[in-house]
Design a protein around this motif. Structure first.
Motif, PDB file in Angstrom:
ATOM      1  N   LEU A 104       0.825  -1.208   0.000  1.00  0.00           N
ATOM      2  CA  LEU A 104       0.000   0.000   0.000  1.00  0.00           C
ATOM      3  C   LEU A 104       0.860   1.259   0.000  1.00  0.00           C
ATOM      4  N   SER A 105       2.048   1.178   0.598  1.00  0.00           N
ATOM      5  CA  SER A 105       2.890   2.368   0.659  1.00  0.00           C
ATOM      6  C   SER A 105       3.411   2.765  -0.726  1.00  0.00           C
ATOM      7  N   MET A 106       3.338   1.863  -1.684  1.00  0.00           N
ATOM      8  CA  MET A 106       3.723   2.223  -3.056  1.00  0.00           C
ATOM      9  C   MET A 106       2.629   3.055  -3.737  1.00  0.00           C
ATOM     10  N   GLY A 107       1.374   2.965  -3.240  1.00  0.00           N
ATOM     11  CA  GLY A 107       0.333   3.795  -3.831  1.00  0.00           C
ATOM     12  C   GLY A 107      -1.071   3.226  -4.021  1.00  0.00           C
ATOM     13  N   PRO A 108      -1.288   1.901  -3.941  1.00  0.00           N
ATOM     14  CA  PRO A 108      -2.653   1.397  -4.112  1.00  0.00           C
ATOM     15  C   PRO A 108      -3.637   1.999  -3.101  1.00  0.00           C
ATOM     16  N   ASP A 109      -4.948   1.917  -3.426  1.00  0.00           N
ATOM     17  CA  ASP A 109      -5.966   2.591  -2.611  1.00  0.00           C
ATOM     18  C   ASP A 109      -6.382   1.800  -1.377  1.00  0.00           C
ATOM     19  N   GLY A 110      -6.361   0.481  -1.468  1.00  0.00           N
ATOM     20  CA  GLY A 110      -6.790  -0.329  -0.335  1.00  0.00           C
ATOM     21  C   GLY A 110      -6.444  -1.782  -0.591  1.00  0.00           C
ATOM     22  N   ALA A 111      -6.809  -2.642   0.361  1.00  0.00           N
ATOM     23  CA  ALA A 111      -6.437  -4.052   0.212  1.00  0.00           C
ATOM     24  C   ALA A 111      -7.516  -4.968   0.760  1.00  0.00           C
ATOM     25  N   VAL A 112      -7.519  -6.196   0.232  1.00  0.00           N
ATOM     26  CA  VAL A 112      -8.325  -7.272   0.790  1.00  0.00           C
ATOM     27  C   VAL A 112      -7.357  -8.356   1.239  1.00  0.00           C
ATOM     28  N   HIS A 113      -7.488  -8.762   2.485  1.00  0.00           N
ATOM     29  CA  HIS A 113      -6.604  -9.788   3.037  1.00  0.00           C
ATOM     30  C   HIS A 113      -7.439 -11.020   3.383  1.00  0.00           C
ATOM     31  N   VAL A 114      -7.263 -12.081   2.624  1.00  0.00           N
ATOM     32  CA  VAL A 114      -7.951 -13.336   2.936  1.00  0.00           C
ATOM     33  C   VAL A 114      -7.081 -14.086   3.928  1.00  0.00           C
ATOM     34  N   ASN A 115      -7.604 -14.286   5.117  1.00  0.00           N
ATOM     35  CA  ASN A 115      -6.812 -14.852   6.212  1.00  0.00           C
ATOM     36  C   ASN A 115      -7.709 -15.795   7.010  1.00  0.00           C
ATOM     37  N   ASP A 116      -7.306 -17.052   7.039  1.00  0.00           N
ATOM     38  CA  ASP A 116      -8.098 -18.036   7.777  1.00  0.00           C
ATOM     39  C   ASP A 116      -7.169 -19.185   8.148  1.00  0.00           C
ATOM     40  N   PRO A 117      -7.172 -19.618   9.383  1.00  0.00           N
ATOM     41  CA  PRO A 117      -6.243 -20.691   9.772  1.00  0.00           C
ATOM     42  C   PRO A 117      -6.404 -21.947   8.921  1.00  0.00           C
ATOM     43  N   ALA A 118      -7.604 -22.164   8.395  1.00  0.00           N
ATOM     44  CA  ALA A 118      -7.843 -23.369   7.596  1.00  0.00           C
ATOM     45  C   ALA A 118      -7.076 -23.357   6.281  1.00  0.00           C
ATOM     46  N   LEU A 119      -6.544 -22.188   5.873  1.00  0.00           N
ATOM     47  CA  LEU A 119      -5.852 -22.090   4.580  1.00  0.00           C
ATOM     48  C   LEU A 119      -4.431 -22.649   4.622  1.00  0.00           C
TER      49      LEU A 119
ATOM     50  N   ILE B 100       4.364   5.913   2.844  1.00  0.00           N
ATOM     51  CA  ILE B 100       4.425   5.023   4.004  1.00  0.00           C
ATOM     52  C   ILE B 100       3.442   5.497   5.079  1.00  0.00           C
ATOM     53  N   MET B 101       3.381   6.797   5.289  1.00  0.00           N
ATOM     54  CA  MET B 101       2.448   7.342   6.281  1.00  0.00           C
ATOM     55  C   MET B 101       1.002   7.110   5.834  1.00  0.00           C
ATOM     56  N   ALA B 102       0.735   7.370   4.554  1.00  0.00           N
ATOM     57  CA  ALA B 102      -0.632   7.232   4.029  1.00  0.00           C
ATOM     58  C   ALA B 102      -1.102   5.783   4.116  1.00  0.00           C
ATOM     59  N   ALA B 103      -0.154   4.843   3.926  1.00  0.00           N
ATOM     60  CA  ALA B 103      -0.520   3.418   3.887  1.00  0.00           C
ATOM     61  C   ALA B 103      -1.133   2.963   5.200  1.00  0.00           C
ATOM     62  N   LYS B 104      -0.714   3.621   6.302  1.00  0.00           N
ATOM     63  CA  LYS B 104      -1.209   3.216   7.618  1.00  0.00           C
ATOM     64  C   LYS B 104      -2.697   3.462   7.754  1.00  0.00           C
ATOM     65  N   LYS B 105      -3.216   4.402   6.979  1.00  0.00           N
ATOM     66  CA  LYS B 105      -4.637   4.749   7.104  1.00  0.00           C
ATOM     67  C   LYS B 105      -5.501   4.115   6.014  1.00  0.00           C
ATOM     68  N   LYS B 106      -4.879   3.423   5.073  1.00  0.00           N
ATOM     69  CA  LYS B 106      -5.676   2.862   3.973  1.00  0.00           C
ATOM     70  C   LYS B 106      -6.477   1.658   4.448  1.00  0.00           C
ATOM     71  N   PRO B 107      -7.669   1.469   3.882  1.00  0.00           N
ATOM     72  CA  PRO B 107      -8.510   0.373   4.348  1.00  0.00           C
ATOM     73  C   PRO B 107      -7.982  -1.011   3.953  1.00  0.00           C
ATOM     74  N   VAL B 108      -7.922  -1.930   4.923  1.00  0.00           N
ATOM     75  CA  VAL B 108      -7.603  -3.327   4.645  1.00  0.00           C
ATOM     76  C   VAL B 108      -8.790  -4.161   5.109  1.00  0.00           C
ATOM     77  N   ASP B 109      -9.447  -4.785   4.152  1.00  0.00           N
ATOM     78  CA  ASP B 109     -10.658  -5.551   4.433  1.00  0.00           C
ATOM     79  C   ASP B 109     -10.257  -7.015   4.639  1.00  0.00           C
ATOM     80  N   THR B 110     -10.367  -7.511   5.860  1.00  0.00           N
ATOM     81  CA  THR B 110      -9.965  -8.893   6.123  1.00  0.00           C
ATOM     82  C   THR B 110     -11.158  -9.832   5.933  1.00  0.00           C
ATOM     83  N   LYS B 111     -10.930 -10.878   5.169  1.00  0.00           N
ATOM     84  CA  LYS B 111     -12.015 -11.831   4.882  1.00  0.00           C
ATOM     85  C   LYS B 111     -11.636 -13.232   5.363  1.00  0.00           C
ATOM     86  N   SER B 112     -12.574 -13.880   6.001  1.00  0.00           N
ATOM     87  CA  SER B 112     -12.387 -15.286   6.373  1.00  0.00           C
ATOM     88  C   SER B 112     -12.975 -16.148   5.264  1.00  0.00           C
TER      89      SER B 112
END
Ligand code: FAD
Ligand code: FAD
Lengths: 319, 259
Positions: B75-90, B192-204
């Motif tokens: 995100l610190s390179m410039g993208p607007d936001g992220a989706v993080h697929v995170n699940d222990p079963a993976l 780098i500063m902006a990246a801290k505030k960008k939305p990261v949507d975590t999905k199970s």
């Protein structure tokens, strides 16, 4: 005996060597059936070679149309043949395209896929060399029709003549397979030297060569030996030599009889592309350079002194 | 144009990497983890397309908790936001399951273009873009060293051993890129500063509607039987040049019957 499908790699009217290796490996698992995807009239021309290496059947999937779209038609064709032949396994060469065909096919057949296989046994257990070749893994497919994607040299090709009955395979492309259209093919020639990945001898230069101009020293030793020229990524990134000659993890993998590394430190990512070379020779002015860990013959010295002397000596011996 | 970039976190390829003795999956706990190198080129290309034609860039990562670090770096390179697929079963998913989950996640997003790296430095399947285009029934423009966007028409130069192919498709499409395509930018301090505030949507997995039994080590379609470190090469001969090393080198090659 169950069929084992082998996707044939061919170019300019000839079957590639890797296909003869795939047919040899396939014979351990069942009865090889070669699958030729090509222009109308091509399969028959390959029959002699395919028979010689054990193809009991040759599926001719001939279609000009199939060749105008990227990757997907070949997996469509293999999936359709697999549907009727119920093969024991499917073998594909580990080229960029082969890996993509295999990936699509695994999705279509919901089958397990093992890629970059460097050895395959009769029990279906495959050997892979992972993490830049640092770890050797044995694995097997546990679900579906096993799809093995084999690297060149995984098995030694051995002839074992078979009938090679020509079977026409109908080609019908799904709509989804016709979405990426190939408009043109451009060959950027490597000049008069042997092809990097086929060459018996490769002489590579690294950052230590210092400039594009200085690469003449690398080329001169290569030419004395009849070798291909390679380069490290640092040499490529510095603009000393074109990208197509890069050896390593993000470049080409070579496995020649002799690999000569000039001014290359021997980073893990470089080793990934050359450590299976039969004999490795390194010239580096730093006695601590990691490349010496794999060198059969190492010279601590200045490449600009050692390489020209070696080239001259080779020419003297060759007369 | 709405773009999704696929970003995988991997163990640094310049370090010694290994498998875990217990379940034979990648050792991540002791590894130094980085963004897969090709994915930095994918991010750069996405940003360039956005700069040229407008739109959004969203990072999509499937990976464990630790992958958050790579997402922030991306995100610190410039993208607007992220989706993080995170699940222990993976844990322990094979290529087939990974493509299934990423395809599901993509179906939940609006995009015209997906950009992936052509190959990861750990798994090296070099097939994820093709598997996703197969699953989603969209064009796969794979192995690009150049991408041109003209309205809804995408054209790539597909890098080959001895040259390239020109390949064209309409959006929606999935493009995969090699490191020859661009030069990734360095994140700026502001980035780098902006990246801290960008939305990261975590999905199970439940959020994506994927059953846990379809993924992970238990559902893998292949399994590692055993593994071992490559035996080291036998130590060779090492000499220091005293003015005659070139000749000695050739004498060695002659003794080995190479010349
Ligand atoms: C994800 C990733 C992928 C990578 N993929 C690749 C890849 O595919 N291929 C690759 O090569 N690298 C790759 N790298 C880069 C790799 O990590 C190294 O940076 C690179 O291999 C270094 O190249 P080099 O040995 O030419 O340069 P250096 O490491 O700078 O070494 C130059 C050497 O030349 C010696 N030298 C200098 N002058 C002389 C002289 N006059 N005579 C003799 N010796 C001299 C020095 O002692 C030194 O050992 C990759 C890196 C990453 C992160
Ligand atoms: C050493 C090793 C060997 C393996 N061997 C096999 C095998 O033989 N068969 C098998 O089925 N599986 C295997 N796997 C598992 C498989 O590699 C993983 O499931 C992996 O997530 C997908 O393959 P890849 O990373 O090789 O993909 P590649 O196709 O090489 O990756 C290309 C691009 O896809 C995107 N991408 C890949 N994974 C993700 C992710 N998790 N999140 C976001 N984007 C992603 C990235 O943009 C990446 O640059 C292996 C894994 C490892 C580490």
């Amino acid at each position: 005996m169950a069929e084992v499908l082998v996707l044939v790699e061919h170019v300019d009217g000839a079957v590639k060597k890797i296909t003869t290796e795939l047919l040899t490996a396939a014979r351990q698992l069942g009865e090889p059936s070669a699958v030729v995807v090509g222009a109308p009239g091509t399969a028959a021309g390959y029959a002699d070679t395919l028979k010689e290496f054990g193809a009991a059947k040759i599926y001719a999937a001939e279609s000009d149309e199939a060749l105008t779209y990227l990757v997907a038609p070949k997996s469509d064709i293999l999936a359709s043949i697999a549907g009727s032949a119920s093969p024991a396994a499917i073998l594909i060469a580990a080229t960029a395209e082969g890996k993509e065909i295999a990936g699509r096919l695994a999705v279509k057949l919901e089958s397990g896929l093992l890629y970059d296989v460097v050895g395959l046994g009769a029990d279906g257990v495959a050997t892979q060399a992972i993490f830049a070749g640092q770890v050797i893994v044995k694995s097997q497919v546990t679900s579906g029709t096993p799809i093995y994607v084999l690297k060149g040299g995984a098995v030694d090709a051995e002839a074992a003549p078979a009938a090679g009955e020509l079977v026409e395979a109908s080609v019908s492309l799904s709509e989804a397979a016709t979405k990426a259209k190939i408009l043109d093919r451009v060959v950027e020639s490597s000049g008069s030297r042997p092809e990097l990945t086929d060459a018996n001898i490769v002489v590579s230069g690294g950052r230590g060569v210092g400039s594009a101009d200085n690469f003449k020293v690398v080329e001169d030793l290569a030419d004395s030996l009849g070798a291909a020229v390679g380069a490290s990524r640092a040499a490529v990134d510095s603009g000393f030599y074109p990208h197509q000659f890069q050896v390593g993890q993000t470049g080409k993998t070579v496995s020649p009889q002799l690999y000569v590394a000039l001014g290359i430190s021997g980073a893990i990512q470089h080793r990934a592309g050359m450590q299976t070379s039969k004999t490795i020779v390194a010239v580096n002015k730093d006695p601590e350079a990691p490349i010496f860990e794999l060198a059969d013959f190492g010279v601590v010295g200045d490449l600009f002194a050692v390489a020209p002397q070696a080239a001259e000596e080779v020419r003297k011996r060759k007369g | 144009m709405n773009i999704v970039v696929l970003v995988k976190q991997v163990p640094d390829s310049g370090t010694e990497r290994s498998l875990r003795a217990d379940d034979k999956t990648v050792e991540r706990d002791s590894a130094s983890l980085v963004i897969n190198e090709m994915d930095e080129y994918a991010i750069e290309e996405a940003l360039k397309v956005k700069e040229a034609v407008g739109g959004t860039v969203t990072v999509l990562t499937m990976g464990p908790d630790k992958a958050t670090e790579s997402i922030r770096k991306a995100l610190s390179m410039g993208p607007d936001g992220a989706v993080h697929v995170n699940d222990p079963a993976l844990h322990g998913s094979d290529a087939l399951a990974t493509s299934k989950v990423l395809a599901k996640a993509l179906q939940g997003l609006e995009w015209d273009l997906v950009i992936a790296g052509a190959e990861s430095t750990d798994g090296r399947a070099a097939a994820m873009a093709s598997m996703l285009s197969e699953r989603l029934g969209v064009a796969g423009l794979t192995g690009a060293r150049k991408l041109t966007v003209d309205g809804s028409t995408l054209t790539i130069e597909r890098q080959l051993e001895d040259g390239y192919q020109v390949v064209e498709a309409q959006t929606p499409a999935i493009v995969s890129v090699w490191d020859t395509i661009n030069e990734p930018r360095y994140p700026s301090f502001k980035g780098i500063m902006a990246a801290k505030k960008k939305p990261v949507d975590t999905k199970s997995l439940a959020d994506l509607g994927v059953d846990a039994s379809e993924v992970g080590l238990g559902a893998a379609t292949s399994s590692v039987v055993e593994f071992a470190p490559r035996p080291p090469r036998a130590a060779g001969e090492k000499i220091t040049d005293e003015g005659d090393a070139g000749s000695k080198l050739v004498a060695y090659l002659a003794a080995e019957k190479i010349v």
